[in-house]
Design a protein around this motif. Sequence first.
Motif, PDB file in Angstrom:
ATOM      1  N   TYR A 175       0.829  -1.215   0.000  1.00 32.21           N
ATOM      2  CA  TYR A 175       0.000   0.000   0.000  1.00 32.21           C
ATOM      3  C   TYR A 175       0.863   1.265   0.000  1.00 32.21           C
ATOM      4  N   ASP A 176       1.978   1.245   0.739  1.00 33.79           N
ATOM      5  CA  ASP A 176       2.847   2.420   0.867  1.00 33.79           C
ATOM      6  C   ASP A 176       3.979   2.452  -0.164  1.00 33.79           C
ATOM      7  N   LEU A 177       3.915   1.640  -1.192  1.00 32.17           N
ATOM      8  CA  LEU A 177       5.000   1.578  -2.168  1.00 32.17           C
ATOM      9  C   LEU A 177       5.291   2.951  -2.780  1.00 32.17           C
ATOM     10  N   ASN A 178       4.270   3.728  -3.008  1.00 35.22           N
ATOM     11  CA  ASN A 178       4.453   5.054  -3.607  1.00 35.22           C
ATOM     12  C   ASN A 178       5.201   6.022  -2.696  1.00 35.22           C
ATOM     13  N   LYS A 179       5.312   5.708  -1.416  1.00 39.52           N
ATOM     14  CA  LYS A 179       5.981   6.604  -0.459  1.00 39.52           C
ATOM     15  C   LYS A 179       7.490   6.368  -0.360  1.00 39.52           C
ATOM     16  N   LEU A 180       7.996   5.371  -1.079  1.00 39.47           N
ATOM     17  CA  LEU A 180       9.446   5.151  -1.070  1.00 39.47           C
ATOM     18  C   LEU A 180      10.135   6.268  -1.845  1.00 39.47           C
ATOM     19  N   HIS A 181      11.310   6.651  -1.359  1.00 37.85           N
ATOM     20  CA  HIS A 181      12.092   7.723  -1.973  1.00 37.85           C
ATOM     21  C   HIS A 181      13.503   7.236  -2.254  1.00 37.85           C
ATOM     22  N   ASN A 182      14.202   7.947  -3.121  1.00 40.61           N
ATOM     23  CA  ASN A 182      15.594   7.616  -3.402  1.00 40.61           C
ATOM     24  C   ASN A 182      16.366   7.530  -2.090  1.00 40.61           C
ATOM     25  N   GLY A 183      17.138   6.467  -1.937  1.00 35.56           N
ATOM     26  CA  GLY A 183      17.943   6.257  -0.728  1.00 35.56           C
ATOM     27  C   GLY A 183      17.307   5.336   0.291  1.00 35.56           C
ATOM     28  N   ASP A 184      15.989   5.099   0.204  1.00 29.58           N
ATOM     29  CA  ASP A 184      15.340   4.171   1.133  1.00 29.58           C
ATOM     30  C   ASP A 184      15.882   2.753   0.909  1.00 29.58           C
ATOM     31  N   ARG A 196      19.391   0.169  -2.259  1.00 28.17           N
ATOM     32  CA  ARG A 196      18.955   1.544  -2.046  1.00 28.17           C
ATOM     33  C   ARG A 196      18.121   1.967  -3.244  1.00 28.17           C
ATOM     34  N   VAL A 197      16.949   2.528  -2.963  1.00 27.40           N
ATOM     35  CA  VAL A 197      16.033   2.966  -4.019  1.00 27.40           C
ATOM     36  C   VAL A 197      16.724   4.035  -4.860  1.00 27.40           C
ATOM     37  N   PHE A 198      16.636   3.864  -6.188  1.00 24.85           N
ATOM     38  CA  PHE A 198      17.189   4.856  -7.099  1.00 24.85           C
ATOM     39  C   PHE A 198      16.196   5.286  -8.180  1.00 24.85           C
ATOM     40  N   ARG A 199      15.056   4.597  -8.266  1.00 22.56           N
ATOM     41  CA  ARG A 199      14.129   4.905  -9.356  1.00 22.56           C
ATOM     42  C   ARG A 199      12.718   4.508  -8.986  1.00 22.56           C
ATOM     43  N   LYS A 200      11.764   5.364  -9.406  1.00 20.03           N
ATOM     44  CA  LYS A 200      10.339   5.052  -9.258  1.00 20.03           C
ATOM     45  C   LYS A 200       9.704   5.395 -10.599  1.00 20.03           C
ATOM     46  N   VAL A 201       8.955   4.444 -11.151  1.00 18.15           N
ATOM     47  CA  VAL A 201       8.392   4.635 -12.482  1.00 18.15           C
ATOM     48  C   VAL A 201       7.009   3.986 -12.555  1.00 18.15           C
ATOM     49  N   VAL A 202       6.137   4.556 -13.384  1.00 19.34           N
ATOM     50  CA  VAL A 202       4.823   3.977 -13.659  1.00 19.34           C
ATOM     51  C   VAL A 202       4.849   3.461 -15.097  1.00 19.34           C
ATOM     52  N   VAL A 203       4.453   2.190 -15.259  1.00 18.98           N
ATOM     53  CA  VAL A 203       4.471   1.557 -16.580  1.00 18.98           C
ATOM     54  C   VAL A 203       3.114   0.915 -16.857  1.00 18.98           C
ATOM     55  N   SER A 204       2.874   0.623 -18.125  1.00 19.16           N
ATOM     56  CA  SER A 204       1.650  -0.091 -18.484  1.00 19.16           C
ATOM     57  C   SER A 204       1.825  -1.573 -18.153  1.00 19.16           C
ATOM     58  N   PRO A 205       0.723  -2.295 -17.931  1.00 20.60           N
ATOM     59  CA  PRO A 205       0.813  -3.713 -17.552  1.00 20.60           C
ATOM     60  C   PRO A 205       1.514  -4.584 -18.602  1.00 20.60           C
ATOM     61  N   ASP A 206       1.520  -4.147 -19.852  1.00 25.37           N
ATOM     62  CA  ASP A 206       2.149  -4.956 -20.894  1.00 25.37           C
ATOM     63  C   ASP A 206       3.624  -4.595 -21.120  1.00 25.37           C
ATOM     64  N   ASN A 207       4.162  -3.689 -20.325  1.00 24.67           N
ATOM     65  CA  ASN A 207       5.576  -3.316 -20.440  1.00 24.67           C
ATOM     66  C   ASN A 207       6.425  -4.307 -19.657  1.00 24.67           C
TER      67      ASN A 207
END
Length: 190
Positions: free
Chosen positions: A118-127, A142-153
């Motif tokens: 549920y809280d996945l969107n709250k992760l930030h670079n460095g977490d 360590r988190v370095f990227r957050k991206v939204v993709v289509s289900p077929d990607n």
Amino acid sequence: MRTYRRRRRGRVLFGSLLSLVMILAGLTIISYSMFGNPLSAYAARSAPDNTNMRLTVPAMARVHDVPVYNGPTTDEEDLNRGALHISSTGYPWQAGSNTYIAGHRLGYAGTGSFLLFYDLNKLHNGDEIIITDSNGTRYTYRVFRKVVVSPDNLSIMQPVPGKTVVSLQSCTLPTYTHRLVVQGELVSVS
């Protein structure tokens, strides 16, 4: 005579500088392989006894020592039990891999999937994202990227050149039409 001495001093100075550069380059390569490359810490280790893993994400309240099941992308049963490692992707103990783990944002009450990511969107670079294998080895990312993709990607499941990564994936809210993917790079193995 002066011309000869100047040329000789120039050659000696050039030779000394070249030797110094070569020594520094060698020390840089050696220190990187010993200290700067987290993969060197486990490159010689063999795979664990089995593929069971546990997931901890300190910045996510519900993700502490969560069992990670293995299965194909179509494995709804294991996904409903908790986190699902997509079996066609890599494992933390494989250098250059993308360990791809999916989980529900909402899930089902009374199951391991309920509000898991549920809280996945709250992760930030460095977490931090921590995976523990069946032998107890901890892989810290360590988190370095957050991206939204289509289900077929499906390209998001591929390895990231030059890195060993973990990818955590869940649906976007409130429409569930896309996938939120948070990626972390391996920084230590203990």
